[in-house]
Design a protein around this motif. Structure first.
Motif, short mmCIF file in Angstrom:
data_model
loop_
_atom_site.label_atom_id
_atom_site.label_comp_id
_atom_site.label_asym_id
_atom_site.label_seq_id
_atom_site.Cartn_x
_atom_site.Cartn_y
_atom_site.Cartn_z
N MET A 162 -6.09 15.03 -6.35
CA MET A 162 -5.78 15.30 -4.94
C MET A 162 -6.88 14.71 -4.06
N LEU A 163 -6.49 13.98 -3.02
CA LEU A 163 -7.43 13.37 -2.12
C LEU A 163 -7.50 14.13 -0.81
N THR A 164 -8.63 14.06 -0.16
CA THR A 164 -8.79 14.70 1.14
C THR A 164 -8.07 13.90 2.21
N THR A 165 -7.27 14.57 3.00
CA THR A 165 -6.51 13.90 4.05
C THR A 165 -6.71 14.63 5.37
N GLY A 166 -6.26 13.99 6.47
CA GLY A 166 -6.31 14.60 7.77
C GLY A 166 -5.05 15.39 8.06
N PRO A 167 -4.83 15.74 9.32
CA PRO A 167 -3.67 16.55 9.68
C PRO A 167 -2.34 15.79 9.59
N VAL A 168 -2.40 14.46 9.59
CA VAL A 168 -1.18 13.66 9.53
C VAL A 168 -1.31 12.61 8.45
N VAL A 169 -0.28 12.51 7.60
CA VAL A 169 -0.23 11.48 6.57
C VAL A 169 0.97 10.57 6.86
N PHE A 170 0.72 9.28 6.92
CA PHE A 170 1.77 8.29 7.11
C PHE A 170 2.21 7.77 5.75
N LEU A 171 3.48 7.95 5.42
CA LEU A 171 4.06 7.49 4.16
C LEU A 171 4.81 6.20 4.44
N LEU A 172 4.29 5.08 3.96
CA LEU A 172 4.78 3.76 4.36
C LEU A 172 5.51 3.09 3.20
N ASP A 173 6.77 2.79 3.42
CA ASP A 173 7.55 2.01 2.47
C ASP A 173 7.06 0.57 2.46
N VAL A 174 7.44 -0.18 1.42
CA VAL A 174 7.02 -1.58 1.30
C VAL A 174 8.18 -2.54 1.58
N ASP A 175 9.17 -2.57 0.68
CA ASP A 175 10.20 -3.60 0.72
C ASP A 175 11.10 -3.46 1.94
N ASN A 176 11.14 -4.52 2.73
CA ASN A 176 11.90 -4.62 3.98
C ASN A 176 11.42 -3.65 5.05
N THR A 177 10.24 -3.07 4.83
CA THR A 177 9.56 -2.28 5.86
C THR A 177 8.27 -2.98 6.26
N LEU A 178 7.41 -3.25 5.28
CA LEU A 178 6.19 -4.02 5.51
C LEU A 178 6.31 -5.44 4.96
N PHE A 179 7.08 -5.58 3.89
CA PHE A 179 7.24 -6.86 3.20
C PHE A 179 8.69 -7.31 3.27
N ASP A 180 8.91 -8.59 3.61
CA ASP A 180 10.27 -9.13 3.74
C ASP A 180 10.85 -9.42 2.37
N ASN A 181 11.41 -8.40 1.73
CA ASN A 181 11.94 -8.57 0.39
C ASN A 181 13.23 -9.37 0.37
N ASP A 182 13.98 -9.39 1.45
CA ASP A 182 15.16 -10.23 1.51
C ASP A 182 14.77 -11.71 1.43
N ARG A 183 13.69 -12.08 2.09
CA ARG A 183 13.17 -13.45 2.01
C ARG A 183 12.71 -13.76 0.60
N PHE A 184 12.02 -12.81 -0.03
CA PHE A 184 11.58 -13.01 -1.41
C PHE A 184 12.77 -13.25 -2.33
N ALA A 185 13.81 -12.44 -2.21
CA ALA A 185 15.01 -12.61 -3.05
C ALA A 185 15.66 -13.97 -2.81
N ALA A 186 15.68 -14.42 -1.56
CA ALA A 186 16.24 -15.74 -1.24
C ALA A 186 15.41 -16.84 -1.88
N ASP A 187 14.09 -16.67 -1.88
CA ASP A 187 13.21 -17.67 -2.50
C ASP A 187 13.40 -17.70 -4.02
N VAL A 188 13.59 -16.54 -4.64
CA VAL A 188 13.84 -16.50 -6.08
C VAL A 188 15.17 -17.17 -6.38
N THR A 189 16.18 -16.94 -5.55
CA THR A 189 17.47 -17.59 -5.72
C THR A 189 17.33 -19.10 -5.67
#
Length: 231
Positions: free
Chosen positions: A1-28
């Motif tokens: 368990m880590l020490t945190t503040g009063p608010v924790v931001f839970l951040l998704d990755v694919d198509n939220t921070l990272f353009d996974n649709d572009r990655f899939a198109a590049d793999v295609t």
């Protein structure tokens, strides 16, 4: 368990921070160039079957099965290198890292992603997101079922969940109630599919691009200004 503040931001990755649709198109495109259309379709058919069965995207597992029947093709090794050496940092949405850093000034930032246990952390490392959250990374098969472990790992009075899948946000809202603010980032194909869906409850906050959150102050995530410091 880590020490945190009063608010924790839970951040998704694919198509939220990272353009996974572009990655899939590049793999295609790489599959088409190295193997041709029929083999490209076979790879994605294997990928879809694995995702349906396992519950998460498994690009490397799909490649392991794809190799059967074409082991002598030297392009297999080139495709393996392509997946591992992909420039993931270039696949981040504009302003994504800056937004993560900004949110880190408002609370504790945590990457919360679905995915396999090899390729997904590799992507997060190589993109710079791992470093941006100082290693606070959680990866599950179905994160919407993991609310208790999430809270045990990063306890806080309040959470803000940022994701491109509004149905997942709704599922988490049902579990955490008013302790969770849901933020829907309208990016990627899941967001587009959501346009025709009935959501209950609807997201607390909706933005078109992730970089919009870089201009938010803490009270913007709660209409009642519950984060304001006591006088």
């Amino acid at each position: 368990m880590l020490t945190t503040g009063p608010v924790v931001f839970l951040l998704d990755v694919d198509n939220t921070l990272f353009d996974n649709d572009r990655f899939a198109a590049d793999v295609t495109a790489a599959l088409d160039a190295q193997f041709g259309e029929l083999e490209r379709k076979r790879y994605w058919s294997i990928y879809e079957e694995l995702r349906d069965r396992l519950g998460y995207a498994d690009y490397l597992g799909a490649l392991q099965q794809f190799r059967l029947g074409c082991e002598a093709n030297p392009s297999l090794l080139r495709l393996s290198s392509y997946l591992l050496d992909y420039p993931f940092a270039e696949g981040l949405y504009p302003g994504a890292l800056e937004t993560v850093r900004h949110l880190g000034t408002l609370g504790t930032t945590v990457i919360l992603s679905d995915g396999d246990i090899v390729f997904q952390p590799h992507k997060i490392h190589q993109s710079g997101l791992w470093q941006a959250v100082a290693g606070r990374v959680l990866i599950y098969v179905h994160k919407e079922h993991m609310s208790d472990p999430i809270q045990q790992s990063f306890p806080a009075p309040h959470y803000v969940m940022v994701d491109d899948k509004p149905k997942l946000l709704a599922a988490m809202k049902h579990k955490l109630g008013d302790r969770l603010t849901t933020v829907f980032v309208r990016q990627g194909h899941y967001a587009a599919q959501a346009e025709s869906s009935t959501l209950d409850p609807v997201p607390d906050v909706t933005v078109t691009h992730i970089d919009e959150l870089g201009r938010f102050a803490l009270p913007d995530f709660r209409a009642d200004s519950a984060y304001a410091s006591p006088e």
